[in-house]
Design an enzyme around this catalytic site. Structure first.
Site, PDB file in Angstrom:
ATOM      1  N   ASP B 218       0.875  -1.164   0.000  1.00 21.08           N
ATOM      2  CA  ASP B 218       0.000   0.000   0.000  1.00 21.08           C
ATOM      3  C   ASP B 218       0.918   1.221   0.000  1.00 21.08           C
ATOM      4  O   ASP B 218       2.104   1.115   0.284  1.00 21.08           O
ATOM      5  CB  ASP B 218      -0.856  -0.057   1.275  1.00 21.08           C
ATOM      6  CG  ASP B 218      -1.755   1.130   1.388  1.00 21.08           C
ATOM      7  OD1 ASP B 218      -2.300   1.552   0.358  1.00 21.08           O
ATOM      8  OD2 ASP B 218      -1.909   1.641   2.510  1.00 21.08           O
ATOM      9  N   ARG B 558      -0.504  16.056  -1.702  1.00 14.01           N
ATOM     10  CA  ARG B 558      -1.937  15.771  -1.768  1.00 14.01           C
ATOM     11  C   ARG B 558      -2.663  17.107  -1.872  1.00 14.01           C
ATOM     12  O   ARG B 558      -2.458  17.990  -1.062  1.00 14.01           O
ATOM     13  CB  ARG B 558      -2.405  15.038  -0.509  1.00 14.01           C
ATOM     14  CG  ARG B 558      -1.842  13.670  -0.375  1.00 14.01           C
ATOM     15  CD  ARG B 558      -1.918  13.232   1.059  1.00 14.01           C
ATOM     16  NE  ARG B 558      -3.254  12.796   1.429  1.00 14.01           N
ATOM     17  CZ  ARG B 558      -3.632  11.530   1.394  1.00 14.01           C
ATOM     18  NH1 ARG B 558      -2.790  10.609   1.006  1.00 14.01           N
ATOM     19  NH2 ARG B 558      -4.843  11.180   1.764  1.00 14.01           N
ATOM     20  N   THR B 639      -2.321   1.369  -4.768  1.00 13.70           N
ATOM     21  CA  THR B 639      -2.779   2.472  -3.945  1.00 13.70           C
ATOM     22  C   THR B 639      -4.112   3.000  -4.458  1.00 13.70           C
ATOM     23  O   THR B 639      -4.476   2.808  -5.612  1.00 13.70           O
ATOM     24  CB  THR B 639      -1.734   3.602  -3.916  1.00 13.70           C
ATOM     25  OG1 THR B 639      -2.267   4.693  -3.197  1.00 13.70           O
ATOM     26  CG2 THR B 639      -1.372   4.053  -5.316  1.00 13.70           C
ATOM     27  N   LYS B 745      -7.286  -4.612  -5.196  1.00 14.31           N
ATOM     28  CA  LYS B 745      -5.997  -4.944  -4.595  1.00 14.31           C
ATOM     29  C   LYS B 745      -5.913  -6.448  -4.346  1.00 14.31           C
ATOM     30  O   LYS B 745      -4.934  -7.100  -4.684  1.00 14.31           O
ATOM     31  CB  LYS B 745      -5.816  -4.207  -3.273  1.00 14.31           C
ATOM     32  CG  LYS B 745      -5.559  -2.726  -3.413  1.00 14.31           C
ATOM     33  CD  LYS B 745      -5.283  -2.134  -2.045  1.00 14.31           C
ATOM     34  CE  LYS B 745      -5.080  -0.636  -2.125  1.00 14.31           C
ATOM     35  NZ  LYS B 745      -4.749  -0.061  -0.819  1.00 14.31           N
ATOM     36  N   ASP B 765      -1.603  -0.736   5.802  1.00 14.57           N
ATOM     37  CA  ASP B 765      -1.881  -0.271   7.157  1.00 14.57           C
ATOM     38  C   ASP B 765      -3.353  -0.016   7.402  1.00 14.57           C
ATOM     39  O   ASP B 765      -3.782   0.083   8.539  1.00 14.57           O
ATOM     40  CB  ASP B 765      -1.099   1.010   7.455  1.00 14.57           C
ATOM     41  CG  ASP B 765      -1.696   2.202   6.758  1.00 14.57           C
ATOM     42  OD1 ASP B 765      -2.137   2.024   5.606  1.00 14.57           O
ATOM     43  OD2 ASP B 765      -1.722   3.292   7.349  1.00 14.57           O
TER      44      ASP B 765
END
Lengths: 352, 990
Positions: B218, B558, B639, B745, B765
């Site tokens: 991830d 971001r 991701t 995923k 996570d």
């Protein structure tokens, strides 16, 4: 864990920085290099060589004589006679002549040898009752089921000693005669002390006597079917050598490892001349009371005379094995040395 | 009127913050917090829906009363229904081993068959005349050779059963527990910052760590810290680069490395003096970097995060933001002007548009979120003071938090009589002073749902625009000149992933206008911006902002856009509210209605600005990735982030190399995807150094990087295309899947695992990685910020990504090589022992008798030979940890299963038979023709065999000294038993 809990504070859960927990215990990784391997090879070859030579000398000092009497000489008749089970009760004696070229020096052991007799069969080995042989009265009268079908006879009388091992006890006997110029002399044999101490005193015992005689103790039991006399009469000369502690019985009960084996029959009694130094060279005869049938299983019977060293009887295998191993190691070492000399001497490859 | 204030919004945070056993709820409660007397009186309906669901482990705060309905309990709970046992992961080594155990069985049967045949023939040769030693059956009947052969076959199975290494399974478990213990104890895998170390949650797959071939990672929170740091912003088309802030962050990184050196020199305890500095951290830093150097060290960060463990997302690095001087001036300027205007009762519209944009921008940053304020003295805000304010009821984030009904009525009232003073007055006296701690009393802590929100609030605070309090219906903001302003919170439209934005509706205290502040992903917000009708200026701003946004994304930041919308007409809002309330209480199609309702509100927005937040890479990520790659591991990053950000992070963490060629797959349809894949496949095939195997890929400098987005991935994962996709992906050095859903995923992992038959490791996570973690052969969870779901689902939980290196390269390698050697040794050992008995069968008429005493047979596995290889299986090191880390190439031995190949089993078997042959026949020839009895001869054989077995272990063991004592001890034990045995044999039946 308790230790961890007792700690407090922000870093309470930090693992101990000990060599064990961090897997940093001192360790040694053997590095094999020419300088360590080659000397050890030569050393090993040398050690094996010395051991081999030493053992060979020891073994050469022992002597052994085997006399197969299965069908030899007059025993041929007995052999034929024993083929028939109905003749089991009849006695048969025969005699075999042999000569000893070189005198047996020192203690001489007399064995009887059997070939092709599988004392190590699983079912056979189990067919015995150690409790009975230990002298337990209860087992005497009601032998363990392991003994089946030799636990009771047709009438239901318990057999003592029960089981196939005891039943098949070797029952030939020998009289050794030495022919001197003066005439035949019986070679005196000691027929005592043939067993292990623990066998005679610990593992095998007669049932408690309580002022009874041995036959009385064994009353209510019967002899094994193949036996000619009951267990309390095995030794007619020594009453203390009867019952479950009879030497011959004990020797027999210790089951041999291989189908070809020998078992101790007696020692040479060396008190009187001409046997003080052992068995002198010359002609001998052995008179055999031929009882034990072997023809069913293509067995052979023999009398073995041998002297022993600390190493045991005559066996050339170990010294030769040592010598051969030594030779092989030496050969490998030489080859390695040559390889090292030719290719790796500059040490570049070896050092890596 | 007695009412109670309930911080309904807080419930949501609690859900997130205290949600450890998310996956394992036992009791599920629907809980609606509402005013109980009210519902009785009015008979009003209140809808319950999934947001009201409280799962096991939630803590409810800030309410005195709660009414709930238990909906699932006992056997109907999710936990019980899902609990069909954890998936038993069997390691590759064990699977391999089981095949060989099966072979052992076959060898056993062959041996038994051979013995049975031999016994039958042996019996047959005697014909009808039974030898005296051939005992009849207990019934006195003769067994035919065939029958006795059949009986013997069964006997032999029992005699030879040692060959089946049953104790091996037990030993493996013991060794694994020891290995897990050592992995736990590794100080290198301990993270001081969080005071946590690696957790092995699965006890049975340690050795799989040494055989990994593919890593699926991830990004957020795994490669990056998931600690958002405000980096730059653009307001009204003007970019504020925050250079000082960037410098400060660089300083932190520098300090990190210094600190680490310092730590390694100066022992283990962090400096005490930094404890106090935590309190001073709230003081906004001047531009002097000196002071940062002193106090802003990582030790402080650690300290602070340890102390404030309960507060999410608040390390000094995130908190202390050095404001851009230019922007700070503007803010000051703006608020002083506003203050001036307020005093002189001038209308707010006179403010210059750029200044008002700046002002609104920061107000939006401050209030357009769901951050809860707490002070260190009173970490949990427990407001129980009665207020004569509107009541509220519990609800979702989409639902209006203050009772919508009351808001409506209030709106009507207020239309007639504007109560401007009320909203305008700084901090109403009724507020409990304790509830809102002023900065003077102590540093305020912000608890946010997501780290981005916290970062923005901290950023705003750096500009003196700080959030000081939040109630369900009111947000208090403190401004430099204006003091505390109370924004009446009318409505909150929470963030969701379809809308990708959130909005708050407030009554602006200065203008008394109803204002909507919206914050969201740039792509979404930009579409909703009201097309500027007037002036080039606005268009230019829009254009510029878009440029900056692209720039931010290229920097790996971001991005978020901030926009507002002013509703001057209260009617309009009231109208919307009515519709919205209907949607909220609707029973059918509720979600849709709410969505539509939100869409109606969030239109024609006015762009204020944009922010760039950095998600910092974790320490050592590039190095770790580089060394893992050297170790022959393929690393794929999956991701949910957008492509640009993901690619940039990938470059930053050296996953992608600038020299690499990037294959970017973006397709809108199945056909396009197919075409693209075929094209790239063709490209790869003609590519000069086209490396189709992973080996060649690591050698060639010019690798290929594959970037694929979620939509294309969905097409590529289709059954018709997955093979092509895999071929393309395999030939690329690195693969990056962006915008992928959790399901995708796990599908990718499953595809690779099943199709390529490789060992996969998934690391992540967050809750969105759970499915992928569960699917992979080994799942690794980062015990980081985003709750515990990933950790709960994982097999190993790491505090940081970089620990993966040591876990795989060192512990994985060790565990694998130790266990592989131990298993082979076990096979060897048992075969060797059994073969001894087998050879003996040739001399006892294949009757199944053993020259080895029963006790030896029993104790052989239990005592004589078990401890040494347990110890060597736990402690042996073929290569030291340092070497393994320096030369990651050594890891490939595990990947190729070099320690335990199928032929090795047979080699060991042959070795065992050869050794037993030697051990048998040397004593045989030495004792042949002698008067030796069975056990007198068997004991030396046992001793020799045992010595040989131990010596063999000694040769197999790579590092000595530690393990030398175990064979020695074992031999002592054996000697002891031998001695005892003689005693026993003497006292046989006592």
């Amino acid at each position: 864990m308790g230790k961890e809990k007792s700690k407090s504070g922000p870093l309470a859960r930090r693992p101990d920085n000990s060599a064990f927990k961090q897997q940093r215990l001192p360790a040694w990784t053997p590095m094999l290099t020419a300088s360590t391997v080659l000397p050890s090879f030569y050393l090993l070859a040398l050690i094996c060589m010395l051991l081999g030579v030493w053992l060979l000398l020891t073994v050469q000092n022992t002597q052994e004589m085997k006399v197969d009497y299965t069908e030899a000489g007059s025993c041929n008749l007995c052999f034929e006679m024993r083929k028939n089970v109905s003749n089991a009760g009849q006695k048969c004696t025969c005699m075999i002549m042999f000569s000893i070229e070189k005198a047996f020096k020192g203690d001489v052991f007399i064995y009887y040898g059997l070939r092709n007799f599988h004392q190590n069969l699983r079912r056979y080995m189990d067919s015995r009752d150690d409790g009975q042989m230990l002298g337990r009265k209860s087992n005497l009268k009601s032998p363990s089921s392991y003994c089946k079908p030799f636990d009771v006879d047709e009438k239901g009388v318990p057999i003592a000693p029960c089981g196939a091992v005891a039943n098949s006890m070797f029952n030939d006997s020998f009289i050794l005669t030495y022919y001197t110029i003066n005439g035949p002399t019986v070679v005196p044999l000691l027929r005592k002390g043939l067993t292990w101490y623990t066998d005679k005193n610990v593992k095998y015992r007669n049932p408690k006597m309580d002022n009874l005689t041995l036959p009385e103790v064994f009353e209510g039991t019967t002899r094994p079917p193949y036996w000619q006399k009951p267990v309390y009469q095995l030794d007619p000369f020594d009453p203390n050598n009867n019952g479950f502690i009879n030497d011959d019985l004990l020797v027999w009960m210790r089951e041999a490892a291989f189908p070809n084996f020998k078992k101790l029959y007696g020692f040479l009694y060396r008190a009187n001349k001409p046997f003080t130094k052992g068995l002198p060279a010359g002609n001998y005869s052995v008179a055999i009371s031929y009882n034990f049938p072997v023809q069913y299983f293509k067995g052979r019977k023999e009398v073995v005379l041998t002297t022993v060293s600390w190493f045991g009887g005559q066996n050339h295998f170990l010294p030769i094995a040592y010598l051969v191993t030594s030779g092989l190691i030496l050969l490998t070492a030489v080859v390695l040395t040559v390889v090292w000399w030719k290719f790796g001497k500059d040490g570049k490859n070896m050092a890596d | 009127m007695k009412t109670k204030i309930k911080m309904c919004k807080q419930k949501k945070y609690n859900k997130i913050r205290f949600f450890f056993p998310y996956l394992y709820p036992f009791i599920i409660l629907i809980l609606s917090i509402f005013q109980s007397d009210r519902i009785h009186q009015s008979g009003k309906k209140d809808a319950l829906y999934k947001e009201n669901l409280l799962l096991r482990g939630c803590t409810i705060r800030n309410t005195e009363e709660a009414v709930g309905i238990v909906i699932y309990a006992g056997h109907e709970t999710k936990a019980m229904l899902n609990n069909n046992g954890p998936r038993y992961k069997r390691s590759k080594l064990e699977r391999q081993m089981n095949v060989d155990v099966f072979w052992c069985v076959i060898i056993l049967l062959v041996m038994c068959l051979f013995a049975a045949l031999g016994h039958g023939l042996w019996m047959f040769q005697y014909g009808d005349k039974r030898p005296v030693f051939d005992v009849l059956s207990p019934e006195g009947t003769n067994l035919s050779p065939i029958m006795s052969a059949i009986y013997l076959f069964l006997t032999m199975i029992i005699v030879f059963q040692v060959l089946i290494p049953i104790s091996l399974f037990v030993s493996i478990e013991i060794v694994k527990i020891c290995q897990v213990y050592f992995i736990h104890q590794d100080a290198d895998l301990y993270d001081e910052e969080t005071d946590s170390h690696l957790q092995c949650r699965a006890l049975n797959i340690t050795e799989d760590l040494g055989q990994m071939q593919y890593i699926f990672s991830d990004k957020t929170g795994t490669l990056t810290e998931n600690k958002m740091v405000f980096r730059r912003c653009t307001v009204a088309g003007v970019e504020y680069s925050h250079d000082a802030n960037a410098k400060r962050i660089a300083m932190y990184q520098e300090m990190d490395s210094e600190e680490e050196e310092c730590m390694s020199h100066g022992g283990t305890l962090p400096r005490r003096d930094s404890v106090g500095s935590h309190q001073s951290a709230r003081v906004l830093r001047s531009h002097s970097t000196k002071s940062h150097r002193r106090t802003g060290s990582r030790a402080e960060a650690k300290r602070a995060s340890i102390l404030s463990k309960h507060t999410a997302f608040s390390s000094p690095m995130e908190k202390d933001i050095t404001p851009d001087p230019q922007l700070l001036d503007k803010v000051n300027d703006c608020s002083s002007q506003l203050d001036f205007m307020r005093l002189h009762s001038q209308p707010m519209s006179q403010l210059p548009s750029d200044l008002s944009d700046v002002f609104d921008f920061f107000i939006a940053l401050t209030i357009c979120n769901t951050v809860v304020v707490s002070s260190p003295n009173q970490p949990r805000q427990k407001v129980s003071s009665s207020l004569n304010r509107s009541s509220n009821k519990g609800g979702s984030s989409m639902q209006s938090c203050p009772s919508a009904e009351s808001t409506l009525t209030k709106l009507n009232e207020e239309q007639s009589s504007s109560v401007m003073e009320h909203a305008f007055s700084p901090a109403p006296p009724s507020y409990d002073g304790k509830a809102f701690c002023t900065p003077e009393e102590g540093e305020l802590r912000y608890e946010a749902e997501s780290p981005d929100e916290a970062a923005l609030v901290y950023a705003a605070r750096a500009y003196k625009c700080s959030l000081v309090g939040r109630l369900p219906d009111q947000v208090t903001v403190e401004l430099p000149h204006l003091g505390k302003l109370n924004f009446e919170l009318l409505h909150t439209l929470g963030f969701d992933s379809t809308r990708k934005r959130m909005s708050v509706v407030v009554r602006h205290p200065l203008t008394d206008q109803i204002t909507v502040y919206t914050k969201g992903a740039d792509s979404v917000i930009m579409e909703l911006i009201r097309p500027p009708i007037t002036g080039k200026q606005k268009k230019k701003i829009l254009c510029r902002t878009q440029n900056y946004l692209n720039l931010y994304a290229a920097d790996g930041l971001r991005t978020l856009c901030i926009a507002k919308k002013v509703r001057s007409h209260k009617d309009e809002y009231a109208h919307w509210l009515q519709h919205h309330l209907q949607a909220e209480t609707a029973i059918q199609r509720r979600e849709e209605l709410l969505f539509e309702s939100a869409l109606r509100l969030e239109t024609n927005l006015q762009l204020l600005g944009a922010t760039g937040i950095e998600d910092r890479l974790q320490d050592g990520v590039p190095e770790t990735i580089a060394s893992l790659r050297k170790a022959g591991l393929q690393i794929w990053v999956l991701t949910g982030d957008k492509q640009e950000t993901a690619v940039n992070i990938a470059y930053a963490c050296k996953l992608l190399d600038p020299e690499e060629e990037l294959l970017t797959l973006n397709a809108d349809s199945q056909e396009a995807c197919k075409l693209l894949l075929e094209e790239s496949l063709h490209y790869i095939q003609i590519y000069p150094s086209s490396p189709l195997s992973s080996h060649a890929a690591s050698d060639s400098v010019h690798g290929l990087g594959l970037v694929i987005d979620g939509r294309t991935l969905a097409y590529a994962l289709d059954a018709s295309l997955e093979d092509t996709f895999l071929t393309v992906a395999r030939s690329c050095r690195s693969v990056l899947c962006c915008r992928s859903t959790p399901l995708q995923k796990s599908m990718v992992v499953k595809l690779v695992r099943n199709k390529l038959k490789v060992m996969t490791l998934a690391i992540g996570d967050g809750a969105n990685d759970v499915s992928m973690i569960q699917v992979a052969d080994v799942g690794v969870g980062i015990s980081g910020q985003e709750g515990m779901q990933a950790v709960m689902a994982s097999d190993f939980a790491l505090p940081r990504f970089r620990y993966l290196q040591k876990l795989l390269l060192v512990h994985g390698h060790w565990c694998y090589s130790r266990l592989a050697n131990m298993i082979l040794y076990f096979f060897y050992k048992n075969a060797m022992f059994v073969a001894l008995i087998f050879w003996y069968q040739f001399y006892c008429g294949f009757s199944g008798s053993a020259m080895i005493d029963q006790w030896y047979l029993i104790f052989f596995n239990l005592m004589f030979s078990s401890f040494p290889q347990l110890i060597s299986g736990t402690l042996d090191k073929d290569v030291s940890a340092e070497t393994l880390q320096q030369l990651p190439q050594l890891y490939t031995s595990g990947q190729n299963s070099e320690e335990y190949k199928p032929y090795m089993f047979w080699m060991n078997m042959i070795d065992a038979f050869y050794q037993s042959l030697v051990c048998f026949f040397i004593p045989y020839f030495a004792y042949t023709d002698s008067d030796v009895d069975l056990f007198t001869w068997g004991t030396p054989i046992t001793t020799i065999a045992l010595l040989t077995i131990l010596l063999h272990l000694g040769i197999e063991t790579k590092t000595w000294v530690r393990s030398w004592f175990s064979p020695a001890g074992s031999f002592t034990a054996a000697a002891h038993v031998t001695w005892k045995d003689h005693l026993f044999s003497s006292f046989d039946l006592f």
